[in-house]
Write an enzyme that holds these catalytic residues in place. Structure first.
Site, mmCIF file in Angstrom:
data_model
loop_
_atom_site.group_PDB
_atom_site.id
_atom_site.type_symbol
_atom_site.label_atom_id
_atom_site.label_comp_id
_atom_site.label_asym_id
_atom_site.label_seq_id
_atom_site.Cartn_x
_atom_site.Cartn_y
_atom_site.Cartn_z
ATOM 1 N N SER A 124 0.839 -1.196 0.000
ATOM 2 C CA SER A 124 0.000 0.000 0.000
ATOM 3 C C SER A 124 0.872 1.244 0.000
ATOM 4 O O SER A 124 1.982 1.239 0.558
ATOM 5 C CB SER A 124 -0.857 -0.025 1.277
ATOM 6 O OG SER A 124 -1.440 1.232 1.497
ATOM 7 N N TYR A 149 -2.189 -0.859 10.882
ATOM 8 C CA TYR A 149 -2.393 -1.399 9.528
ATOM 9 C C TYR A 149 -1.192 -1.079 8.647
ATOM 10 O O TYR A 149 -0.596 -1.961 8.022
ATOM 11 C CB TYR A 149 -3.678 -0.832 8.901
ATOM 12 C CG TYR A 149 -3.755 -1.137 7.427
ATOM 13 C CD1 TYR A 149 -4.007 -2.432 6.984
ATOM 14 C CD2 TYR A 149 -3.494 -0.154 6.470
ATOM 15 C CE1 TYR A 149 -4.024 -2.726 5.625
ATOM 16 C CE2 TYR A 149 -3.513 -0.438 5.125
ATOM 17 C CZ TYR A 149 -3.774 -1.733 4.699
ATOM 18 O OH TYR A 149 -3.772 -2.022 3.359
ATOM 19 N N LYS A 153 1.900 -3.570 6.893
ATOM 20 C CA LYS A 153 2.346 -3.652 5.487
ATOM 21 C C LYS A 153 3.841 -3.381 5.388
ATOM 22 O O LYS A 153 4.567 -4.053 4.646
ATOM 23 C CB LYS A 153 1.562 -2.636 4.635
ATOM 24 C CG LYS A 153 0.089 -2.956 4.486
ATOM 25 C CD LYS A 153 -0.122 -4.168 3.586
ATOM 26 C CE LYS A 153 -1.564 -4.620 3.578
ATOM 27 N NZ LYS A 153 -1.760 -5.904 2.907
#
Ligand code: NAD
Ligand code: WQD
Length: 338
Positions: A124, A149, A153
């Site tokens: 992302s 989050y 990643k």
């Protein structure tokens, strides 16, 4: 040989499965259906005229993975499975690290055991963190993430780099998605968030069908053209096609490589509202609210590397994103729960 798609019943996964089936690939899907339903795959089957083989299970379950690798000849893995809600991740960090980081470790271990060495990871733009200059370019060091989050990643990308160095037979691509929106042009598959949407386009679409009263725009005083936040929106079918091109490129990758998948331009929230109104003919009520915690003013991709090395660039613009979002939403006001 088949391609294993984890999280293949989800939003981006289902569109990618359709694109894979469309070019004649055999596809195996593993999904625990924690944020999706099998209906997406039924619809993919109707559209493609053939089905992916489906396993309901968790990437954290090594036995389940072993079973899949034993029962199928897998040539590569596209790994979408994971939790993705930024706000929720601050309330449930352990669940996010467990699913996204530990889950990926189990998957890599089972791939190594099975001798499957080609891997594509859903990363992302969030890995560029809060301090990178825009546009984001792959040579910028990643870090400075602002949510569990985002950090999950980032951690997986770092693990993949170390793993690729230690296991030279592996070819690994991390695709850093910018803001995926839209739906397949048939209007049969699309994004189906649970509850009140966190993301802009699903929110706008639910205002348009009268499910939500009005859009709250988070911040009208950013240093941007019209004061609202700017993002690089990318049509989910362009994104799906990016995965096919990355698959084809894996044979040229020794070790680990990251690519941005974005359009390379930013659009403001107000510009998105106007474009949606134009495509749908529906007026969207909105009010300007305070900024949302953790939001950045503006970011977009430098999309040159994917063009040069994958031969990929976006083919669909804002009009198609809005048209297809609206087509999906009005045909499926309850999402897959129709
Ligand atoms: P999604 O929630 O629609 O799809 C994820 C799928 O994975 C779901 O079907 C869910 O049921 C499944 N899943 C979750 N945890 C699992 C587990 N432990 N085992 C098996 N299946 C599991 O999300 P999406 O928007 O399609 O995103 C796919 C991937 O792309 C995610 O990894 C996400 O972090 C990443 N990503 C998404 C965006 C975005 O804005 N949508 C942007 C950048 C990156
Ligand atoms: C877009 C713009 C909001 C909702 C998130 C993740 C990111 C990636 C994609 C996974 C911003 C504004 C939004 C609303 C609004 N996901 N907005 N009202 O925050 O850019 O990115 O999804 O990797 O990691 O952080 O996407 O769609 O939430 O917001 O004004 O109700 O719309 O402030 O400017 P975001 P988004």
């Amino acid at each position: 040989m088949a391609i294993l798609v984890t999280g293949g019943a989800g939003y981006i996964g289902s569109h990618t499965v359709l694109a894979l089936l469309g070019r004649g690939e055999d596809v195996v899907v593993l999904d625990n259906l924690s944020n999706s339903s099998k209906e997406s795959l039924h619809r993919v089957e109707q559209l493609a005229g053939k089905a992916a083989r489906f396993y309901q299970g968790d990437i954290q379950n090594g036995e389940c993975l072993r079973n899949i690798f034993d029962e199928n000849k897998i040539s590569a893995v596209i790994h979408f499975a994971g939790l993705k809600a930024v706000g929720e991740s601050t309330r449930k960090p352990l669940e996010y690290y467990q699913n996204n980081v530990s889950g990926t470790l189990v998957l890599l271990e089972e791939m190594r055991r099975a001798g499957v060495t080609r891997f594509i990871f859903s990363s992302s733009a969030t890995v560029y963190g809060a301090n990178s200059p825009v546009p984001y370019v792959e040579t910028t060091p990643i870090g400075g993430t602002t949510s569990p989050y985002g950090t999950s990643k980032l951690m997986v990308e770092q693990i993949l780099q170390d793993f690729a160095k230690a296991e030279p037979q592996f070819s690994i691509i991390a695709l850093r998605y910018f803001n995926p929106v839209g739906a397949h042009e048939s209007g049969m598959i699309g994004e189906d968030p649970n509850g009140i949407p966190n993301n802009l386009l699903p929110y706008i679409a639910q205002v348009a069908i009268g499910k939500l009263e009005k859009l709250g725009i988070f911040g009208g005083d950013y240093p941007t053209k019209d004061g609202t936040g700017e993002r690089d929106y990318i049509h989910v079918m362009d994104l799906a096609e990016g995965h096919l091109m990355a698959m084809d490129h894996l044979k040229n990758v020794d070790g680990f490589k990251a690519y941005n998948l974005g359009a390379g331009v930013g659009h403001s929230v107000l510009a998105m509202v106007q474009a949606f109104e134009k495509a749908s003919g529906v007026k969207i009520a909105y009010q300007i609210l305070p900024r949302r915690d953790g939001d950045l003013p503006a970011f977009w991709a430098d999309a040159n590397l994917a063009r040069e090395e994958l031969g990929w660039e976006v083919r669909r613009g804002i009009e198609e994103m809005m048209r297809d979002t609206w087509n999906w939403q009005k045909n499926n006001p309850q999402g897959y729960r129709n």
